[in-house]
Scaffold this active site. Sequence first.
Site, mmCIF file in Angstrom:
data_model
loop_
_atom_site.group_PDB
_atom_site.id
_atom_site.type_symbol
_atom_site.label_atom_id
_atom_site.label_comp_id
_atom_site.label_asym_id
_atom_site.label_seq_id
_atom_site.Cartn_x
_atom_site.Cartn_y
_atom_site.Cartn_z
ATOM 1 N N CYS A 138 -9.137 -0.221 -2.265
ATOM 2 C CA CYS A 138 -8.813 1.216 -2.204
ATOM 3 C C CYS A 138 -8.132 1.681 -3.486
ATOM 4 O O CYS A 138 -6.964 1.372 -3.733
ATOM 5 C CB CYS A 138 -7.922 1.494 -0.995
ATOM 6 N N CYS A 141 -5.119 4.050 -3.011
ATOM 7 C CA CYS A 141 -3.905 3.353 -2.566
ATOM 8 C C CYS A 141 -3.281 2.566 -3.719
ATOM 9 O O CYS A 141 -2.073 2.586 -3.902
ATOM 10 C CB CYS A 141 -4.206 2.358 -1.451
ATOM 11 N N ASP A 142 -4.077 1.840 -4.467
ATOM 12 C CA ASP A 142 -3.538 0.829 -5.386
ATOM 13 C C ASP A 142 -3.727 1.131 -6.869
ATOM 14 O O ASP A 142 -3.177 0.421 -7.712
ATOM 15 C CB ASP A 142 -4.194 -0.535 -5.079
#
Length: 315
Positions: A138, A141-142
């Site tokens: 993701c 997200c990261d």
Amino acid sequence: MSAKTQHHKLVILGSGTAGLTAAIYAARANLNPVVVSGREAGGQLMITTDVENYPGFPEGIKGPEMMDLLKAQAARFDTEFYTGDAIDADLSQRPFKLTLENKDTLTCDSLIISTGASARWLGMDSEKEYSGRGVSACATCDGFFFRGQDVAVVGGGDTALEEALYLANICKSVTLIHRRDEFRGSKIMQTRAVEHEKISIFWETVVEEVVGNHLDGMTSLKVRNVKTDKVTEHPLTGLFIAIGHTPNTNLFKDQLDLDENGYLKVTPGTTYTSVEGVFASGDVQDHVYRQAVTAAGTGCMAAIDAERWLSEQTG
Ligand code: NDP
């Protein structure tokens, strides 16, 4: 021990962010919800290390720790939990009927489906080994953890193109790795990716191995050209796997309306599915946003929709 049957007003399938948020709201509305945790209990956040974009955690929080807190919050209001998966569902009449792995049966007046979507992985040992230490599923997200670094994205659909474009704003360079010589994603996204100065493309190429060490995590990536079979190694510190997600809707295939990718269809702006009394929240009905906070939002909506629908039934 012989199998038991129990009836509940509301059953929630899935214990990720959506399911547990639905449980918190439903429990506080006195619906005494039951959560069937599922095989991937805790959902996608259980495989996420640092969550820095969930509002209210200025220092960030570890994914599993956040799920513990959500579970404790749901338990505080008397949510009941069943471990394991539901293996069968009969939504043809009410009460709905669910069979659990241990062969117990749950019947319920209303059902919230929050079974999520599982990220697809390439299946290499080194991918698993460096998950959370270079390998991610993701970018939203990261991606931030890889700012200024050289990273790769694998896949050729809209997700891969979107993740490559997102990462190009944060990282030093992005290498898009695709196994064929044309993308599957939409034309407009393809053009944007191909024309982006920070994105380079390895066509007809597959990932062979994530290379790294304990101290630094991932340090390089070995790839193989499928036409020439030549293996090359590139100094990259991040690998984003974007080869699609599989919505966990197997149990409902012939019972609820699904879209062409297998996600549950809901009436726009609500969590109503095609069967009255069945609601859906989280990634199982969302292939676009897929964030913890949007899953929590639709979990809340599902509990409110279920509560209102149940009170309409009893008049
Ligand atoms: P897709 O199924 O569309 O694409 C998956 C990609 O991964 C394909 O290019 C496929 O290659 C590749 N792939 C699959 N398995 C492997 C493997 N084992 N090794 C290497 N490559 C592999 O998934 P997406 O998540 O991209 O998209 C799902 C749906 O969501 C689509 O309908 C998409 O349009 C939609 N979507 C829409 C967005 C938007 O509108 N903003 C954003 C993201 C997704 P191959 O092409 O060779 O099969």
